[in-house]
Design a protein around this motif. Sequence first.
Motif, PDB file in Angstrom:
ATOM      1  N   LEU A 327       0.818  -1.218   0.000  1.00  0.00           N
ATOM      2  CA  LEU A 327       0.000   0.000   0.000  1.00  0.00           C
ATOM      3  C   LEU A 327       0.843   1.255   0.000  1.00  0.00           C
ATOM      4  CD1 LEU A 327      -2.846  -0.884   2.446  1.00  0.00           C
ATOM      5  CD2 LEU A 327      -3.042  -0.300   0.051  1.00  0.00           C
ATOM      6  N   SER A 363      -1.698  -0.393  -9.561  1.00  0.00           N
ATOM      7  CA  SER A 363      -2.759  -0.412 -10.563  1.00  0.00           C
ATOM      8  C   SER A 363      -2.541  -1.479 -11.632  1.00  0.00           C
ATOM      9  CB  SER A 363      -2.860   0.951 -11.260  1.00  0.00           C
ATOM     10  OG  SER A 363      -2.973   1.975 -10.323  1.00  0.00           O
TER      11      SER A 363
ATOM     12  N   PRO B  35      -7.983  -1.767 -11.548  1.00  0.00           N
ATOM     13  CA  PRO B  35      -6.952  -2.517 -10.841  1.00  0.00           C
ATOM     14  C   PRO B  35      -6.987  -3.983 -11.246  1.00  0.00           C
ATOM     15  CG  PRO B  35      -8.561  -1.572  -9.306  1.00  0.00           C
ATOM     16  CD  PRO B  35      -9.002  -1.231 -10.679  1.00  0.00           C
ATOM     17  N   VAL B  36      -5.915  -4.467 -11.781  1.00  0.00           N
ATOM     18  CA  VAL B  36      -5.841  -5.857 -12.228  1.00  0.00           C
ATOM     19  C   VAL B  36      -5.064  -6.639 -11.198  1.00  0.00           C
ATOM     20  CG1 VAL B  36      -5.070  -7.373 -14.051  1.00  0.00           C
ATOM     21  CG2 VAL B  36      -5.804  -5.054 -14.593  1.00  0.00           C
ATOM     22  N   ALA B  38      -2.495  -8.940  -9.878  1.00  0.00           N
ATOM     23  CA  ALA B  38      -1.280  -9.388 -10.555  1.00  0.00           C
ATOM     24  C   ALA B  38      -1.186 -10.904 -10.517  1.00  0.00           C
ATOM     25  CB  ALA B  38      -0.070  -8.774  -9.868  1.00  0.00           C
ATOM     26  N   GLN B  39      -0.892 -11.427 -11.666  1.00  0.00           N
ATOM     27  CA  GLN B  39      -0.745 -12.885 -11.716  1.00  0.00           C
ATOM     28  C   GLN B  39       0.541 -13.277 -11.009  1.00  0.00           C
ATOM     29  OE1 GLN B  39      -0.682 -13.609 -15.849  1.00  0.00           O
ATOM     30  NE2 GLN B  39      -2.809 -12.989 -16.161  1.00  0.00           N
ATOM     31  N   GLU B  41       1.373 -13.139  -8.135  1.00  0.00           N
ATOM     32  CA  GLU B  41       1.700 -12.465  -6.892  1.00  0.00           C
ATOM     33  C   GLU B  41       0.596 -12.743  -5.900  1.00  0.00           C
ATOM     34  OE1 GLU B  41       3.382  -8.897  -6.648  1.00  0.00           O
ATOM     35  OE2 GLU B  41       4.643  -9.108  -8.417  1.00  0.00           O
ATOM     36  N   PRO B  42       0.968 -12.958  -4.723  1.00  0.00           N
ATOM     37  CA  PRO B  42      -0.025 -13.403  -3.762  1.00  0.00           C
ATOM     38  C   PRO B  42      -1.088 -12.344  -3.470  1.00  0.00           C
ATOM     39  CG  PRO B  42       2.062 -12.949  -2.689  1.00  0.00           C
ATOM     40  CD  PRO B  42       2.299 -12.877  -4.148  1.00  0.00           C
ATOM     41  N   ALA B  43      -0.688 -11.108  -3.453  1.00  0.00           N
ATOM     42  CA  ALA B  43      -1.610 -10.110  -2.928  1.00  0.00           C
ATOM     43  C   ALA B  43      -2.411  -9.457  -4.040  1.00  0.00           C
ATOM     44  CB  ALA B  43      -0.832  -9.046  -2.180  1.00  0.00           C
ATOM     45  N   SER B  44      -3.597  -9.086  -3.735  1.00  0.00           N
ATOM     46  CA  SER B  44      -4.380  -8.275  -4.665  1.00  0.00           C
ATOM     47  C   SER B  44      -3.761  -6.893  -4.730  1.00  0.00           C
ATOM     48  CB  SER B  44      -5.815  -8.162  -4.167  1.00  0.00           C
ATOM     49  OG  SER B  44      -6.368  -6.966  -4.624  1.00  0.00           O
ATOM     50  N   ALA B  45      -3.821  -6.316  -5.898  1.00  0.00           N
ATOM     51  CA  ALA B  45      -3.176  -5.018  -6.053  1.00  0.00           C
ATOM     52  C   ALA B  45      -4.147  -3.872  -5.883  1.00  0.00           C
ATOM     53  CB  ALA B  45      -2.517  -4.930  -7.418  1.00  0.00           C
ATOM     54  N   PRO B  47      -5.970  -1.137  -4.236  1.00  0.00           N
ATOM     55  CA  PRO B  47      -5.765  -0.427  -2.981  1.00  0.00           C
ATOM     56  C   PRO B  47      -7.047  -0.314  -2.162  1.00  0.00           C
ATOM     57  CG  PRO B  47      -5.700   1.077  -4.835  1.00  0.00           C
ATOM     58  CD  PRO B  47      -5.783  -0.299  -5.396  1.00  0.00           C
TER      59      PRO B  47
END
Lengths: 459, 503
Positions: A327, A363, B35-36, B38-39, B41-45, B47
Motif C-alpha cells: 500500500l 494499478s 486494478p488488475v 497481478a498474476q 503475486e499473492p496479494a491483490s493489487a 488499494p
Amino acid sequence: MAEAGGQLLARGGRVYAGAVIVGALVCVVAGGVGAGPWSRVAVLAALHLGCDWLVRRQTRVGAAAAGAVAAGEASARWAAFFPVLLAAATLLRPGSAALVPVLGAVLAPAAPPRALRRAWNAAQLALGTFAASAVFHGLDGPAQLARHQFPAVLGPTVVAALVFCVVSGVLAAGIRITAERADPRTVWHGVLLRSLVPCLGYGLIGLMMAVLWQGRYGVFSAVLVLLPLTVSSWVFAQFQREEAAHQATVSALVQAVEIKDEYTRGHSERVSRASVLIARELRMAEERVASLRIAGVLHDIGKLGVPTRLLRKNGPLTDDEHEAVQLHPTFGHEMVRGIGFLGEARQGILHHHERLDGRGYPSGLAGDQIPEFARVIAVADAFDSMTSTRSYRRGRPVEEAVTELERCAGSQFDPTMVAALIRAVRRHGWRPAQPRPGDEAAPDLPLGIREPSRAGVVG
Amino acid sequence: MTPEDSAGCRATTPQSAQPPLPPQQRPQPETDQPPVPAQGEPASAAPAEATAGPSGRREPAPRPRERHLPGPRPGAGSTTTLAGQPREAPGGRWRGGVVHVGATLLVVGSLAWVSVFGFVEPWIAFAFGLFVAVGELARTPLPGEREQAPLGAAGALAYALLGSLAGARTHHGVAQVVLVCTLGALIGAVPCLVRRRRANWGSVSRRTLSVGFAALLFQPLYNSGALLRCGLEHGPGSAAYVAVCALLSAVVDVSLAALLSDAPLRRALRDEATALLRIGSAVAATGVVIAIAAGEIGLWALPLFSVPLLLTFAGFRRYAAIRATQRQTIASLARATEVAGYTLPGHARRVAELACRVGRELGLPDQELLLLEYAALMHDIGQLSLVDPIPGGATALLEDAEQRRIGRLGSEVIRRTGVPPQVAEIVVRAAEPYRRADGRVVLDLPVAARIVRVVNAYDDLACDDPGPARREEVLTQLRAGTERDYEPVVVEALARVCQRISG
C-alpha cells in the motif's frame, strides 16, 4: 561572480589571474586615467561600494539562515552593482570607467590570499567595465545619450551590456577552468547562458541612471533608480532562505521514514541521485530533472503508513503483510497530493512499483501506460536496493546488479531506462551505500533467488 | 482589499475546499486502468480493498465514546488576560464604506470639473491610462503581500506627479489624473467581472483616493507656477519635492488600506506599513523616477523605467511561489500522522484553520499568524515516534508529562524542517498549562502556544460531532479547565469564532 576565484591557490590560477591583472592595468593606462571628471568617478565608485556592501549584507543574512548557496550568492550580487558599472560605462570614458569597480572590490572582504583575490576581483570587473565603455563610445552612444535620441541609444546600450556580461563571464570561466579544472562545457552553460537575460535588464537600468544623471536632476534621482533593485536583492535573500527551508522540510519528511526503517537510511537520497543520472542521460528538460529529483527523494514516503513492525521484520512476509507493504505507493501519493509543484512527480511516486509486464502494483499498469517518472524511479530504486545491504541480503557489487537489471529489462523494467542507467554508471561511476556495523550479519546471497516474489517489494 | 487577502493565514486554502477524507475513501490511483490482480503475486493489487485489510493500515484505535477532560485541577481563581493583546471589534464594514463613498464623490466631482473645464493633452493621458490598465490587467495574487498591481500603481503615481514631458510643460489637473487612473483601474477589473468573480473594488477606491491625493499635492502648485517661483520645478529640488509627494501619498495609501481591511485598525496599520516597506517602496520609487524621467526623454520613460520594478516583481513572485510550496509541504508533513494512523483524518488541518481564526480574533500580527499556523499543523508530529497510537490521537486526554514528551519529540523533528525556530518552541510549550502547579501564571508562555493548546483540546473533544449541542458541551468542558489548563481569553475567543462559523 566577483568571488569566482575560489581556488586561486592553484598554480595555473595564479598565472592566469596575474595575466588578467596586468591586462587590466594596461587597459586603464592606455585608456587615459585622468580623462574623466573625478567627482563622477568618486560618486559612482561610492555607489558601487554601497550597493556591494548592501547586497553582501543581505545575502549573508539569507545565507546564515540557509547555509550558503554559492551560485545564488553570485547571481544576487550581480543584481545590485551591475547597473552602477553600466552607468559608469555610459557616463565615463573607458579609462575612468574601469576605475569605478576598483574601490568596492578592494574594500570587500576576501578569503586569503587576500591581496591576490582582491586584485583579481578588481581586475575582472575593471576589464568588463572598460570593454563595455569602449564599445558604447565606439558606437557613438554618448552623443545619442546627450541628445536623448530614443530608441536609437538603446542599441549601443544593449551591446555594451552584452559585452560587459561576456567579458566578465569569460574571465570568470577562465579562472574556473585554469584553477579548478572544471569542465568547460558546464562552466560555459552556468556562467554565460544563465546571466544573459538579467544582464540586458541591468543594462537598461544602467542607461536610465545615466539619463537621469545627465539631465537636470543629478545623482539623487539616479539613486532612486537603484531603490527597486535593493528591494529586489532583499527579496532574493528571502527567497533563498525560504528555498533552503523548503529543502529542509522535504528532507525532514524523508527522515521521518528513515526513522521507521533503518535499512533504508540514505536510500531515498541515492534513488534520487540515480534517477537524476538516468534523466540526464535521456536529456530531459531541467525542470523535469528537478521534479524527478524530488520524486526520487519522496518515493517511499508512504512507508510512514506501513506499520514499523513490518518494515523491520527479518523473516519472510505473509500474504497479508505483503498486502500492507504494497500500500505504500498509494499512501505516499496521498500524502503529497497537496504539494502543487510536484506535478509529474506525484505519478512517479504512485506508480514506482508497476512492472512493464503489468504485474506490478498498485494499478497493474503495463508498458507505456506507466508514467515515465515511475519507470525511471523503478530502475533507480531496484538498483540501489540491490547494491545496498538489507536485513535479508548483503549488498551486491555494481556489476552483478547491472547484470540483474539487464536480465529483468523488458519484463520488469523499461529497457530504455536500464540502458540509460548503465551508461550513466559506466560514465560517472556509482558510490553505493557505505557498509555499517552489523551488516556482516546479513546473508551473502547472490541476486535472483528471491525473484520475482520479492522483486517489487525490496525497495 | 478583501478580508481573505488580508491575512497571511491562507495555507489551508488548497485543502480547505474539500472535506476531510474518511479513511475508507482514500484517493484512488489517478488512472482509468481498472486494478488488475497481478498474476503470480499473492496479494491483490487493488488499494481500495486492501485499505480495509486486516493487517494493512493501522487505523487509529477507537476513541472512547464519551470524552471528558480530567477534572478541574487545583489552581488560583482569578482569570487573567493576555498581556498586550488588544481586542477590538471588527469594524471593517463601515470603515470600508466611508472609503468607497469618498472615492465615488471624488470621481463624480472630477467628472463634473473635466466636463466644465475640458480634457487637455489627450495623447499623454491615453498613454498613461493605457499603462495603468495594462499594469492592472497583469495583476497577480501575491500571497501575504498587499500590492498586487505594482506597474499600475507606479504608472498612476507617475501621471499624478508628471510635470514637464520631454521638456514641454503639461497642463492636466487633479480631476483629469483621477479620471484617467480610475478608468485604468476599472479596465483592470473587467476580467474579474467577465469571469463572474467579485472584483476588488477596495483596491480601485484606494487607488483613486491615493492618486488624487498625490495629484493634489503636485498639480495645482505646478500648473499655477508656484513650484517655478520656489525653484522646485527643475533640478534636484524638483526631484526631492516629487519624492516627498510620493511618500505622503504612500502614507495615505497605507491608511486607506488599513481602513478597508477587516482586521482591527491598529493591526491593519502595522501590517500595511510593513508591506509598504517591501514592494511599496519599489513602486513609489518607480513612480517618482518615471515622472522625472518623462521630463527628459518623454513617454519612453514608461516602458524603460518599469524594468527594475518588473525585476523586483518577478523576484517577489518566485518568493511567493516558494513560500506557497513550503506551506504545502508542511501540510503534507502534518498529514504524515494521519497517514500513519496516529491521528484522525483532517485533525491537523482543522486545528490549523481554527487556531488561525482564533489568532486573528485575538489580533495577532501576520508574522505570528504564520508561525501559529505552522505550529498548529505540526503539533502532533511527535506522535510519529510513539510505538503505539494513542486512542483517537487525542493528546488533550493525556497526562501532562506524556503531552510534554510528545511535544518535545515533535519539536526535534520540526527543528530540522527549516521553519523558523519559534515554531518548535510553540509546539513544545503547547503542552504546558498556562499556570504552574502553585497557581502562578507562566508569563513567558507564547500566545500561539496557548492557542494551539486550547484549539487542539477542542478538536480532540468535538471532532466526532460538529453539532451545536456538542460544541457547547465541549466549550463548557474547556471553560471548566480555565483555572489552570486553558487560558480563559483564548477559550472565549474560540467560543466567539465557533459562534460565527455556525451562525
